[in-house]
Structures are given as structure tokens and as C-alpha cells.
Motif scaffolding. Structure first.
Motif, PDB file in Angstrom:
ATOM      1  N   TYR A  63      -5.594   4.830   7.976  1.00 55.29           N
ATOM      2  CA  TYR A  63      -5.071   4.511   6.575  1.00 55.29           C
ATOM      3  C   TYR A  63      -4.562   3.811   7.211  1.00 55.29           C
ATOM      4  CZ  TYR A  63      -3.233   3.603   1.875  1.00 55.29           C
ATOM      5  OH  TYR A  63      -2.331   3.398   1.484  1.00 55.29           O
ATOM      6  N   TYR A  96      -0.880   0.974  -9.730  1.00 57.73           N
ATOM      7  CA  TYR A  96      -1.976   0.058  -8.425  1.00 57.73           C
ATOM      8  C   TYR A  96      -3.257  -0.746  -9.777  1.00 57.73           C
ATOM      9  CZ  TYR A  96       0.233   0.838  -4.335  1.00 57.73           C
ATOM     10  OH  TYR A  96       1.610   1.215  -3.263  1.00 57.73           O
ATOM     11  N   PRO A 112       0.512  -1.323   0.211  1.00 57.35           N
ATOM     12  CA  PRO A 112       0.232   0.315   0.063  1.00 57.35           C
ATOM     13  C   PRO A 112       0.802   1.474  -0.128  1.00 57.35           C
ATOM     14  CG  PRO A 112      -1.258  -1.983   1.719  1.00 57.35           C
ATOM     15  CD  PRO A 112       0.768  -2.129   0.780  1.00 57.35           C
ATOM     16  N   VAL A 147      -6.304   2.751  -3.591  1.00 57.80           N
ATOM     17  CA  VAL A 147      -5.590   1.900  -2.937  1.00 57.80           C
ATOM     18  C   VAL A 147      -5.841   1.577  -2.044  1.00 57.80           C
ATOM     19  CG1 VAL A 147      -2.816   1.375  -2.163  1.00 57.80           C
ATOM     20  CG2 VAL A 147      -3.440   3.253  -3.576  1.00 57.80           C
ATOM     21  N   ALA A 148      -6.992   2.010  -1.142  1.00 60.12           N
ATOM     22  CA  ALA A 148      -7.657   1.522  -0.052  1.00 60.12           C
ATOM     23  C   ALA A 148      -7.798   0.043  -0.333  1.00 60.12           C
ATOM     24  CB  ALA A 148      -7.929   2.032   0.613  1.00 60.12           C
ATOM     25  N   TYR A 191      -8.290   0.091   6.649  1.00 62.47           N
ATOM     26  CA  TYR A 191      -9.032   0.604   5.355  1.00 62.47           C
ATOM     27  C   TYR A 191     -10.553   0.655   4.959  1.00 62.47           C
ATOM     28  CZ  TYR A 191      -4.612  -1.047   4.291  1.00 62.47           C
ATOM     29  OH  TYR A 191      -2.887  -1.186   4.458  1.00 62.47           O
ATOM     30  N   ALA A 212      -6.063  -2.346  -1.068  1.00 63.07           N
ATOM     31  CA  ALA A 212      -5.867  -3.124   0.178  1.00 63.07           C
ATOM     32  C   ALA A 212      -6.462  -4.759   1.097  1.00 63.07           C
ATOM     33  CB  ALA A 212      -5.077  -1.727   0.918  1.00 63.07           C
TER      34      ALA A 212
END
Length: 221
Positions: free
Chosen positions: A122, A186, A99, A153-154, A127, A157
Motif C-alpha cells: 500500500y 474519504y 491517501p 482508501v486503497a 494498491y 486511490a
């Protein structure tokens, strides 16, 4: 013999020492024969017992070996199953996904307090909490590249590749964003996790990050 005969015989023993001596010798001989016979039976008993103990030890040893061999086979099969059941895409994703470390959490102004509060969540790997907090801000600024990037991105993850794509794709229309190359990287990982290898390669090729080049090298081998 009956009582009368026994009394007569005992009287003769008292009167005749030689007869008494002969009787004692016969008794000694009989005792010796009985002792020898008993010793022989005891020797046979001990030999049989020792043989039985040896057989038990051999059986137990074989049983232990069999159990150990069975356990080794089961472990080997389990390891083989784990290795073969895991897809190459999954292994690459696990190897390369880390992450984004996030932004410094400076809660100096009221206007940015909610954003940085979510950033703290975060960074603590909470998340779902961070996504919920940022989503409220994104409703007010749907085109904000920072919010779209970190929410995407969260989600990745949090093992939700599909939702991650929807937010990271928003940055594809903003090539001048400071998050553009990272977003493409990502996005490549999100498609890799989703099993779309060709789409993943396309995004990795667009990204100018060293990590994208490294994973492309592995995908090309």
C-alpha cells in the motif's frame, strides 16, 4: 564583305595610317556603347533580383508569423478545452485527496505478518496488490475496521470510488472506531468523485477532520 574586299581593305589600312586610326576609334566607340548597354541590363537584372529576394523574405516572414499565430491559437483552444472539460468536482477531488499514510510496518509476529506485508504494498502505491492481500484477511474478519478502512482508501486511490464506498460504509456502523472520522472524510471524497455532491457534503459535515471543514468551505463559496 567577301574575301577579296576584306583583302583590299586590309591593304588600305596598312598603307593609310589615318584610316587605321579612324577604324580603331570606331571600334572603341562601338565597344563603349555595348559595354554601357550591358551595364544597363546588369543593373536592371540586379534590381529585379533584389526585389524578388525582398518579396520572398516578406512572404517567409508572413508565413512564419501565420504558423506561430496558428500554433498559439491551437494551444489556447487546447488549454480552454482541458479547463472547461474538467468538472469542479474533479478539481476538488484532485486537490484534497491524499491517501492515508498507513500504519508503521512492524512485522514482528507471524499473526500480523500478512497484514503488514500488504501495508508495505500500500505504501508503495501498489494498491491492487495490497487490496488482494487484505481481502484474504477480511474474509476471516469481515467486521474488522482497520481492514475495511484501508481497503476502502486503497480502492479510492486506485480510482474506484464505488468499491471504496462499500468498504468505508461498513465503518459508519462503528462510530467508536479510531478510523470513523477519516472514513467519513474519504466517503465524502468518494461521493464527490462519483458526482454526488449532496451526499459528499453530508459526509464532510459528519467528519470532524480539518480537511473536511476546509473542503466544505470551498463547496460553500
Amino acid at each position: 564583305m567577301d574575301e577579296k574586299e576584306r583583302a583590299s581593305f586590309e591593304g588600305q589600312l596598312k598603307e593609310n595610317p589615318g584610316l587605321k586610326k579612324q577604324l580603331e576609334e570606331v571600334q572603341t566607340l562601338i565597344e563603349g556603347v555595348e559595354t554601357a548597354a550591358l551595364q544597363g541590363r546588369m543593373d536592371n537584372f540586379h534590381e529585379a533580383l533584389a526585389k524578388e529576394e525582398q518579396e520572398v523574405k516578406q512572404h517567409n516572414g508572413f508565413r512564419k508569423y501565420t504558423i506561430a499565430a496558428s500554433i498559439a491559437v491551437l494551444i489556447g483552444l487546447a488549454s480552454f478545452w482541458v479547463l472547461t472539460s474538467e468538472q469542479p468536482n474533479d478539481r476538488l477531488f484532485a486537490k484534497y485527496f491524499v491517501p492515508d499514510p498507513g500504519l508503521p510496518t512492524t512485522m514482528g509476529t507471524d499473526a500480523n505478518y500478512a497484514f503488514y506485508e500488504a501495508m508495505v504494498s500500500y505504501k508503495r502505491a501498489n494498491y491492487a496488490v495490497a487490496i488482494a492481500q487484505w481481502s484474504g484477511l477480511l474474509e476471516e474478519k469481515p467486521a474488522n475496521d482497520t481492514l475495511n478502512y484501508f481497503i476502502g482508501v486503497a480502492h479510492l486511490a486506485n480510482s474506484d470510488a464505488e468499491k471504496a464506498m462499500s468498504y468505508l460504509n461498513a465503518l459508519s456502523e462503528q462510530p467508536n472506531s479510531v478510523f470513523a472520522d477519516e472514513a467519513l472524510y474519504y466517503l465524502g471524497l468518494a461521493h464527490l468523485k462519483a458526482g454526488d455532491l449532496e451526499a459528499a457534503k453530508a459526509y464532510f459535515n459528519k467528519s470532524q477532520t480539518e480537511r473536511a471543514w476546509a473542503i466544505m468551505t470551498e463547496l460553500s463559496d
